[in-house]
Scaffold this motif. Structure first.
Motif, PDB file in Angstrom:
ATOM      1  N   VAL A  85       0.862  -1.181   0.000  1.00 26.90           N
ATOM      2  CA  VAL A  85       0.000   0.000   0.000  1.00 26.90           C
ATOM      3  C   VAL A  85       0.899   1.231   0.000  1.00 26.90           C
ATOM      4  N   GLN A  86       0.296   2.393  -0.032  1.00 28.27           N
ATOM      5  CA  GLN A  86       1.031   3.636   0.142  1.00 28.27           C
ATOM      6  C   GLN A  86       0.615   4.251   1.480  1.00 28.27           C
ATOM      7  N   PHE A  87       1.449   5.152   1.991  1.00 29.83           N
ATOM      8  CA  PHE A  87       1.166   5.711   3.315  1.00 29.83           C
ATOM      9  C   PHE A  87      -0.170   6.449   3.345  1.00 29.83           C
ATOM     10  N   GLY A  88      -0.522   7.082   2.250  1.00 34.65           N
ATOM     11  CA  GLY A  88      -1.770   7.824   2.212  1.00 34.65           C
ATOM     12  C   GLY A  88      -2.998   6.942   2.306  1.00 34.65           C
ATOM     13  N   PRO A 111      -3.933  13.108  13.181  1.00 35.46           N
ATOM     14  CA  PRO A 111      -4.899  12.721  12.144  1.00 35.46           C
ATOM     15  C   PRO A 111      -4.912  11.215  11.889  1.00 35.46           C
ATOM     16  N   ARG A 112      -3.744  10.583  11.890  1.00 35.75           N
ATOM     17  CA  ARG A 112      -3.706   9.132  11.705  1.00 35.75           C
ATOM     18  C   ARG A 112      -4.326   8.414  12.895  1.00 35.75           C
ATOM     19  N   ALA A 113      -4.019   8.901  14.096  1.00 39.35           N
ATOM     20  CA  ALA A 113      -4.511   8.245  15.311  1.00 39.35           C
ATOM     21  C   ALA A 113      -6.031   8.345  15.444  1.00 39.35           C
ATOM     22  N   SER A 158       2.771  10.860   3.463  1.00 42.38           N
ATOM     23  CA  SER A 158       3.761  10.522   4.485  1.00 42.38           C
ATOM     24  C   SER A 158       3.679  11.464   5.674  1.00 42.38           C
ATOM     25  N   ARG A 159       4.422  11.118   6.737  1.00 39.70           N
ATOM     26  CA  ARG A 159       4.546  12.008   7.883  1.00 39.70           C
ATOM     27  C   ARG A 159       5.121  13.354   7.448  1.00 39.70           C
ATOM     28  N   ASP A 160       6.098  13.326   6.519  1.00 37.68           N
ATOM     29  CA  ASP A 160       6.724  14.548   6.037  1.00 37.68           C
ATOM     30  C   ASP A 160       5.706  15.466   5.360  1.00 37.68           C
ATOM     31  N   HIS A 161       4.741  14.866   4.680  1.00 46.40           N
ATOM     32  CA  HIS A 161       3.677  15.615   4.014  1.00 46.40           C
ATOM     33  C   HIS A 161       2.832  16.357   5.044  1.00 46.40           C
ATOM     34  N   GLU A 162       2.394  15.629   6.077  1.00 39.28           N
ATOM     35  CA  GLU A 162       1.548  16.240   7.110  1.00 39.28           C
ATOM     36  C   GLU A 162       2.283  17.342   7.859  1.00 39.28           C
TER      37      GLU A 162
END
Length: 274
Positions: A85-88, A111-113, A158-162
């Motif tokens: 999968v991809q992180f998104g 947001p992920r949590a 990714s985390r870097d995106h957020e």
């Protein structure tokens, strides 16, 4: 007569309810029980070095977190079925049942949590960036990135995106749908971006690999450190407790740190020799 019919009907309904209740009361099978019964653990992976990535020579998954998943599977005596999968799309993949565990390195953010349940973390990672050697020293401090003249490349989802969206709102963001975190570095080489983000430990390894002499880490120290580990769906306490206990064993025995040292000491992540 009427009273008798009403009584019979009441008895019949009560009997039907009695038969239906045990079935309705049956608890839904949890992941732990399902995996033990089927002998298969479905694991979602997204590519990020050195945690979980595919060897281009044979397509096999390898990396720090892949090794830890395999260790878990060996203990459980089950087979791992990888799902790329991809992180998104990680939260969606978990919640619709594509996999039982997100086994790549997933860095915590709120947001992920809200969507998925984080297992006890194994480690923590900060962000750094790569810049071309010609632009080394352009960014003196992190705040210099929050500027409309700066273009930041990140892996979409990714985390870097957020983090970039949250703390560098003035910068131009280049969110790339890349399969690997290393692929975003090419945007700096081409001149499409001023800086590309990834995990600091990955950047420090990658810039020392032969052929990458054109790039250097943007900062001496990483920023925005977040804990990293696995994740599952909400609502399965047995599976969460089991994985938390395994994570505690990893931490107690320094397994993740040892694996990171091993992978990052190699001249190529695709070679087993250091």
């Amino acid at each position: 007569m009427i009273g008798s019919r009403i009584l019979k009907r009441a008895v019949l309904i009560a009997g039907m309810l009695a038969l239906a209740l045990p079935a309705a009361a049956q608890p839904k099978e949890g992941v732990l029980a399902k995996v033990k019964r089927e002998g298969v653990l479905k694991v979602c992976y997204a590519q990020v070095t050195p945690d979980s990535y595919k060897d281009p020579r044979n397509g096999q998954w390898t990396g720090v977190f892949v090794d830890l998943v395999n260790e878990l599977a060996n203990w459980m005596k089950v087979k791992v079925e990888p799902v790329e999968v991809q992180f998104g799309t990680a939260p969606l993949s978990l919640n619709r049942g594509d996999c039982d565990l997100f086994g790549a390195s997933l860095l915590y953010n709120a947001p992920r949590a809200l969507e998925i349940n984080f297992v006890r973390p194994f480690a923590a990672k900060g962000i750094n960036g790569i810049v071309s050697k010609e632009k080394a020293g352009r960014f003196k401090k992190i705040e210099d990135l929050n500027d409309p003249s700066v273009t930041i490349a990140v892996q979409a989802g990714s985390r870097d995106h957020e983090v970039s969206q949250r703390i560098f709102p003035k910068a131009k963001l280049l969110a790339l749908q890349s399969q690997t975190d290393l692929a975003v570095f090419d945007s700096v080489r081409r001149g499409d971006a001023d800086i590309a983000f990834a995990n600091g430990i990955t950047i420090r390894w990658w810039t020392k690999v032969q052929g990458n002499e054109w790039a250097v880490p943007a900062f001496d120290a990483d920023f925005s450190t977040q804990q990293n580990g696995w994740a599952i769906r909400y609502g399965d306490s047995d599976w969460k407790d089991f994985l938390d206990s395994f994570a505690a064993w990893i931490v107690a025995n320094n397994k993740a740190a040892e694996l990171y040292d091993s992978y990052l000491s190699r001249t190529s992540l695709f070679d087993t020799k250091k």
